[in-house]
Design a protein around this motif. Structure first.
Motif, PDB file in Angstrom:
ATOM      1  N   GLY A  82     -44.227 -23.237 -55.554  1.00 25.17           N
ATOM      2  CA  GLY A  82     -45.202 -22.885 -55.101  1.00 25.17           C
ATOM      3  C   GLY A  82     -46.556 -23.164 -56.091  1.00 25.17           C
ATOM      4  O   GLY A  82     -47.067 -21.914 -56.354  1.00 25.17           O
ATOM      5  N   PRO A  83     -47.367 -23.931 -55.714  1.00 25.96           N
ATOM      6  CA  PRO A  83     -48.665 -23.814 -57.018  1.00 25.96           C
ATOM      7  C   PRO A  83     -49.298 -23.977 -56.874  1.00 25.96           C
ATOM      8  O   PRO A  83     -50.153 -23.467 -57.348  1.00 25.96           O
ATOM      9  CB  PRO A  83     -48.523 -25.929 -57.599  1.00 25.96           C
ATOM     10  CG  PRO A  83     -47.828 -26.275 -55.607  1.00 25.96           C
ATOM     11  CD  PRO A  83     -47.022 -25.773 -55.088  1.00 25.96           C
ATOM     12  N   SER A  90     -38.765 -29.075 -55.828  1.00 24.89           N
ATOM     13  CA  SER A  90     -39.114 -29.345 -57.082  1.00 24.89           C
ATOM     14  C   SER A  90     -40.803 -30.555 -57.393  1.00 24.89           C
ATOM     15  O   SER A  90     -41.400 -30.531 -58.671  1.00 24.89           O
ATOM     16  CB  SER A  90     -37.922 -30.100 -57.446  1.00 24.89           C
ATOM     17  OG  SER A  90     -37.927 -31.989 -57.135  1.00 24.89           O
ATOM     18  N   GLU A  91     -40.994 -30.924 -56.022  1.00 30.54           N
ATOM     19  CA  GLU A  91     -42.527 -31.671 -56.176  1.00 30.54           C
ATOM     20  C   GLU A  91     -43.343 -30.936 -55.099  1.00 30.54           C
ATOM     21  O   GLU A  91     -44.498 -31.781 -55.486  1.00 30.54           O
ATOM     22  CB  GLU A  91     -42.151 -32.974 -55.545  1.00 30.54           C
ATOM     23  CG  GLU A  91     -41.040 -34.065 -56.359  1.00 30.54           C
ATOM     24  CD  GLU A  91     -41.411 -34.124 -58.124  1.00 30.54           C
ATOM     25  OE1 GLU A  91     -42.170 -34.617 -58.067  1.00 30.54           O
ATOM     26  OE2 GLU A  91     -40.062 -34.173 -58.454  1.00 30.54           O
ATOM     27  N   MET A  95     -44.419 -22.849 -47.704  1.00 29.00           N
ATOM     28  CA  MET A  95     -43.149 -23.262 -48.226  1.00 29.00           C
ATOM     29  C   MET A  95     -43.725 -22.423 -49.461  1.00 29.00           C
ATOM     30  O   MET A  95     -44.143 -22.585 -50.071  1.00 29.00           O
ATOM     31  CB  MET A  95     -42.767 -24.408 -48.125  1.00 29.00           C
ATOM     32  CG  MET A  95     -40.847 -24.720 -49.180  1.00 29.00           C
ATOM     33  SD  MET A  95     -39.736 -24.005 -47.314  1.00 29.00           S
ATOM     34  CE  MET A  95     -40.519 -25.456 -46.082  1.00 29.00           C
ATOM     35  N   CYS A  96     -42.275 -21.803 -50.071  1.00 26.84           N
ATOM     36  CA  CYS A  96     -43.019 -20.561 -51.252  1.00 26.84           C
ATOM     37  C   CYS A  96     -41.292 -20.396 -52.068  1.00 26.84           C
ATOM     38  O   CYS A  96     -40.197 -21.430 -51.864  1.00 26.84           O
ATOM     39  CB  CYS A  96     -43.622 -19.829 -50.923  1.00 26.84           C
ATOM     40  SG  CYS A  96     -45.214 -20.046 -49.763  1.00 26.84           S
ATOM     41  N   GLY A  97     -41.564 -20.010 -53.001  1.00 22.86           N
ATOM     42  CA  GLY A  97     -40.591 -18.979 -53.732  1.00 22.86           C
ATOM     43  C   GLY A  97     -41.243 -17.636 -53.361  1.00 22.86           C
ATOM     44  O   GLY A  97     -42.321 -17.745 -53.819  1.00 22.86           O
ATOM     45  N   PHE A  98     -40.051 -16.823 -54.315  1.00 25.80           N
ATOM     46  CA  PHE A  98     -40.353 -15.328 -54.235  1.00 25.80           C
ATOM     47  C   PHE A  98     -38.878 -14.606 -54.795  1.00 25.80           C
ATOM     48  O   PHE A  98     -38.024 -15.366 -55.198  1.00 25.80           O
ATOM     49  CB  PHE A  98     -40.858 -14.400 -53.169  1.00 25.80           C
ATOM     50  CG  PHE A  98     -39.215 -14.776 -51.741  1.00 25.80           C
ATOM     51  CD1 PHE A  98     -37.964 -13.889 -52.413  1.00 25.80           C
ATOM     52  CD2 PHE A  98     -39.601 -15.194 -50.693  1.00 25.80           C
ATOM     53  CE1 PHE A  98     -36.842 -13.622 -51.601  1.00 25.80           C
ATOM     54  CE2 PHE A  98     -38.330 -15.326 -49.774  1.00 25.80           C
ATOM     55  CZ  PHE A  98     -37.233 -15.116 -50.110  1.00 25.80           C
ATOM     56  N   VAL A  99     -39.573 -13.248 -55.259  1.00 21.30           N
ATOM     57  CA  VAL A  99     -38.430 -12.505 -56.088  1.00 21.30           C
ATOM     58  C   VAL A  99     -38.590 -11.240 -55.618  1.00 21.30           C
ATOM     59  O   VAL A  99     -40.488 -10.922 -55.524  1.00 21.30           O
ATOM     60  CB  VAL A  99     -39.377 -13.065 -57.774  1.00 21.30           C
ATOM     61  CG1 VAL A  99     -38.105 -11.449 -58.461  1.00 21.30           C
ATOM     62  CG2 VAL A  99     -38.410 -14.324 -58.549  1.00 21.30           C
ATOM     63  N   SER A 105     -49.206 -23.321 -49.442  1.00 24.17           N
ATOM     64  CA  SER A 105     -49.934 -23.857 -48.121  1.00 24.17           C
ATOM     65  C   SER A 105     -49.681 -24.783 -47.233  1.00 24.17           C
ATOM     66  O   SER A 105     -49.753 -25.575 -47.470  1.00 24.17           O
ATOM     67  CB  SER A 105     -51.886 -23.487 -48.414  1.00 24.17           C
ATOM     68  OG  SER A 105     -51.709 -22.295 -49.143  1.00 24.17           O
ATOM     69  N   ILE A 106     -49.447 -24.080 -46.085  1.00 28.24           N
ATOM     70  CA  ILE A 106     -48.813 -24.961 -44.965  1.00 28.24           C
ATOM     71  C   ILE A 106     -49.956 -24.263 -44.212  1.00 28.24           C
ATOM     72  O   ILE A 106     -49.726 -24.659 -42.858  1.00 28.24           O
ATOM     73  CB  ILE A 106     -47.537 -25.122 -44.546  1.00 28.24           C
ATOM     74  CG1 ILE A 106     -46.510 -25.643 -46.184  1.00 28.24           C
ATOM     75  CG2 ILE A 106     -47.151 -26.244 -43.196  1.00 28.24           C
ATOM     76  CD1 ILE A 106     -47.129 -27.183 -45.980  1.00 28.24           C
ATOM     77  N   ILE A 107     -49.555 -23.316 -43.221  1.00 30.51           N
ATOM     78  CA  ILE A 107     -50.117 -22.114 -42.337  1.00 30.51           C
ATOM     79  C   ILE A 107     -50.783 -21.454 -42.400  1.00 30.51           C
ATOM     80  O   ILE A 107     -50.543 -20.057 -43.555  1.00 30.51           O
ATOM     81  CB  ILE A 107     -48.922 -22.279 -40.640  1.00 30.51           C
ATOM     82  CG1 ILE A 107     -48.287 -23.114 -40.869  1.00 30.51           C
ATOM     83  CG2 ILE A 107     -49.336 -21.083 -40.091  1.00 30.51           C
ATOM     84  CD1 ILE A 107     -47.263 -22.814 -39.554  1.00 30.51           C
ATOM     85  N   GLY A 108     -52.072 -21.060 -42.105  1.00 29.29           N
ATOM     86  CA  GLY A 108     -52.808 -20.106 -42.692  1.00 29.29           C
ATOM     87  C   GLY A 108     -53.201 -20.246 -44.334  1.00 29.29           C
ATOM     88  O   GLY A 108     -53.390 -19.627 -44.780  1.00 29.29           O
ATOM     89  N   PRO A 109     -53.779 -20.805 -44.055  1.00 26.48           N
ATOM     90  CA  PRO A 109     -54.016 -21.959 -45.890  1.00 26.48           C
ATOM     91  C   PRO A 109     -55.153 -20.374 -46.404  1.00 26.48           C
ATOM     92  O   PRO A 109     -55.064 -20.734 -47.636  1.00 26.48           O
ATOM     93  CB  PRO A 109     -54.321 -22.556 -46.036  1.00 26.48           C
ATOM     94  CG  PRO A 109     -54.523 -23.489 -44.405  1.00 26.48           C
ATOM     95  CD  PRO A 109     -53.914 -22.695 -43.938  1.00 26.48           C
ATOM     96  N   GLU A 110     -56.147 -20.166 -45.442  1.00 22.20           N
ATOM     97  CA  GLU A 110     -57.473 -19.460 -46.092  1.00 22.20           C
ATOM     98  C   GLU A 110     -56.538 -18.068 -45.922  1.00 22.20           C
ATOM     99  O   GLU A 110     -57.568 -17.362 -47.263  1.00 22.20           O
ATOM    100  CB  GLU A 110     -58.235 -19.653 -45.416  1.00 22.20           C
ATOM    101  CG  GLU A 110     -58.813 -20.929 -44.826  1.00 22.20           C
ATOM    102  CD  GLU A 110     -59.410 -22.071 -45.809  1.00 22.20           C
ATOM    103  OE1 GLU A 110     -59.923 -20.688 -47.017  1.00 22.20           O
ATOM    104  OE2 GLU A 110     -59.169 -22.924 -46.094  1.00 22.20           O
TER     105      GLU A 110
END
Length: 508
Positions: free
Chosen positions: A27-28, A379-380, A1-5, A49-54
């Motif tokens: 996305g910290p 937010s968390e 899960m993330c955020g983008f611009v 990072s949820i899938i493919g964290p590396e």
């Protein structure tokens, strides 16, 4: 899960960096800003990072194309096999979006199964799209001759834009070809024909639901579950726990919140004991509510009274869960699919009208419960997953006659009693998962069952200094005042958030 611009034909890395840091809570784990060579494109991304964290950092850049995405593509393994594993450079599920686009198929986006929002750019073209029901948010703003895209409204706060609007669910914007409405919610069936087999339908519904839960639990990190003690979250938790147990894994971590002695806490404990989950709970007070309200309003990007009320316990649940997991399952969507709200009872004698209303309400979830769950959990830095909104489950549920979702029937005696039972077919399909009194427990809105409504009166007095009760108008004025204090351009936030009646549909 993330955020983008994404900035297209406007701005630079400095503006993109300013905007992404306003939503960095999404996305910290990593924040990146990059420019697409030879194109008027700047992208920024913050990653959970949820899938493919590396190796799943974004933006993803490959031979002239660039992508930022938010969400999960649950069929990414199947798509890799179809597209050819050799084309992939990472283990990220988001990379499948790029290769599907490059396949050249006209309806490539329809092959994505999951919850997502993304922007994909080539040197001459930009494409932005959102999942079928708008589980993941996506906004676009006009700035001069260009466009700016972002995951939350607050990314645009203080930025001199001409307009901001949400990209609708199931919609794709293509700078070359214009707008496409690539997904339409299937219309619900009304009444069962005489030969309709209810038992077989209930059994099949259970199988479809089990597949949906299994699919939405796919991750490279541990996935937990919110557990309010209501029917929807209890069914999801029970199926998830059973799936883990069958795989020799678990137990499932479950999370519940409420005031001391509230119905939700008591029911959730019983469910957790029954299914054998590893249960956690948090008891909150009026002071906790008062402290949380400004945080909720800022992240919710709304001053809607009922949305704020329901978001407060969601925040406490997210704060509890994120201490132990990165993702949780939730029960959103069951009420819209299976007629679970109190106002649905008005349609009990008109299945056609009920089916129409369920179809309509599915299409507005992005402005109500899905907005609440996404903004508050993110937010968390917690990912929320909604198995009831799996596309295959939606298709199957919409094919079930509305007359079996809400009916004047005693489900156990199968005799007409005149009493209305909501979500009847769902209860029948999952009756063996939970104690009978919990399966047939009457629905309470999350803010009611958790004890929020009663405790909120005291919290409002703490915030306003009022001696007596703060009425609904006063509560709304307080929320709007807090929102205006938190944003540089509050009118833009209030206008873009829209206006809708959420009072009947704000439950988990």
């Amino acid at each position: 899960m993330c955020g983008f611009v994404c900035l297209w034909n406007v701005g630079d890395e400095t503006l993109a960096s300013k905007m992404i840091h306003k939503i960095a809570h999404r996305g910290p784990d990593a924040v990146q800003v990059a420019r697409l060579e030879g194109a008027p494109v700047v992208m920024a991304h913050c990653r959970l990072s949820i899938i493919g964290p590396e190796d799943g950092d974004q933006p993803i850049y490959q031979t002239g194309d660039m992508l930022v995405a938010n969400g999960e593509i649950y069929n990414h393994a199947d798509l890799r096999a179809i597209l050819g594993e050799s084309a992939f450079e990472t283990e990220s599920d988001s990379e499948t979006i790029l290769h599907l686009f490059r396949s050249g198929e006209s309806r490539w986006i329809s092959k994505l199964d999951g919850m997502f929002a993304f922007v994909l750019a080539t040197p001459k073209r930009v494409i932005a799209a959102r999942d079928p029901l708008g589980i993941k948010p996506l906004y676009v703003a006009r700035i001069g001759g260009g466009h700016a895209f972002a995951s939350e409204l607050k990314a645009f706060d203080g930025v001199p834009v001409e307009s901001v609007e949400a990209i609708p669910p199931g919609t794709l914007f293509d700078s070359r070809d214009g707008w496409r409405h690539w997904y339409r919610t299937p219309h619900g069936a009304a009444e069962a024909e005489a030969e309709f087999d209810v038992d077989r339908t209930a059994r099949e519904l259970r199988l479809v639901l089990e597949e949906a839960v299994a699919k939405w639990m796919v991750a490279d990190v541990e996935v937990g579950s919110f557990l309010s003690g209501g029917l929807d979250s209890s069914i999801i938790a029970a199926i998830a726990q059973k799936g883990l147990r069958d795989q020799g894994r678990g137990p499932l971590k479950t999370f519940s919140v409420g005031t001391e002695g509230s119905p939700d806490l008591l029911a959730a404990r019983r469910v957790a004991d029954h299914i054998g989950s590893d249960h956690r709970e948090h008891v909150f007070t009026a002071q906790d509510l008062a402290d949380a309200i400004p945080h909720v309003i800022y992240h919710l990007e709304s001053a809607d009274i009922d949305l704020v009320r329901s978001a407060i316990p969601t925040l406490f649940a997210a704060q509890l869960a994120v201490k132990e997991v990165k993702a949780v399952l939730t029960g959103e969507g069951a009420d819209e699919l299976f007629a679970g709200y109190a106002y649905h009872h008005d349609y009990v004698d008109n299945p056609r009208a009920l089916a129409d209303e369920l179809t309509r309400s599915l299409g507005t979830m992005h402005n109500i419960n899905l907005q609440r769950v996404d903004r508050v959990t993110m937010s968390e830095s917690l990912e929320a997953r909604t198995p009831f909104l799996d596309r295959e489950l939606i298709d199957f549920a919409q094919s079930i006659p509305a007359s079996l979702k809400l009916c004047r029937t005693d489900p156990q005696a199968k005799e007409s009693t005149g009493e209305t039972t909501e979500k009847w077919i769902l209860r029948k399909a999952c009756a063996d998962l939970l104690p009978a009194d919990l399966v047939w427990r009457k629905k309470a809105q999350f803010d009611e069952g958790s004890g929020t409504v009663d405790t909120l009166a005291e919290a409002l007095r703490l915030l306003t200094g009022a001696v007596g009760e703060v009425d609904r108008d006063g509560e709304g004025a307080l929320y709007e005042r807090i929102l205006r204090q938190r944003f540089e351009t509050p009118e833009r936030i209030l206008a873009a958030a829209g206006t809708w009646d959420s009072s009947a549909r704000v439950a988990v």
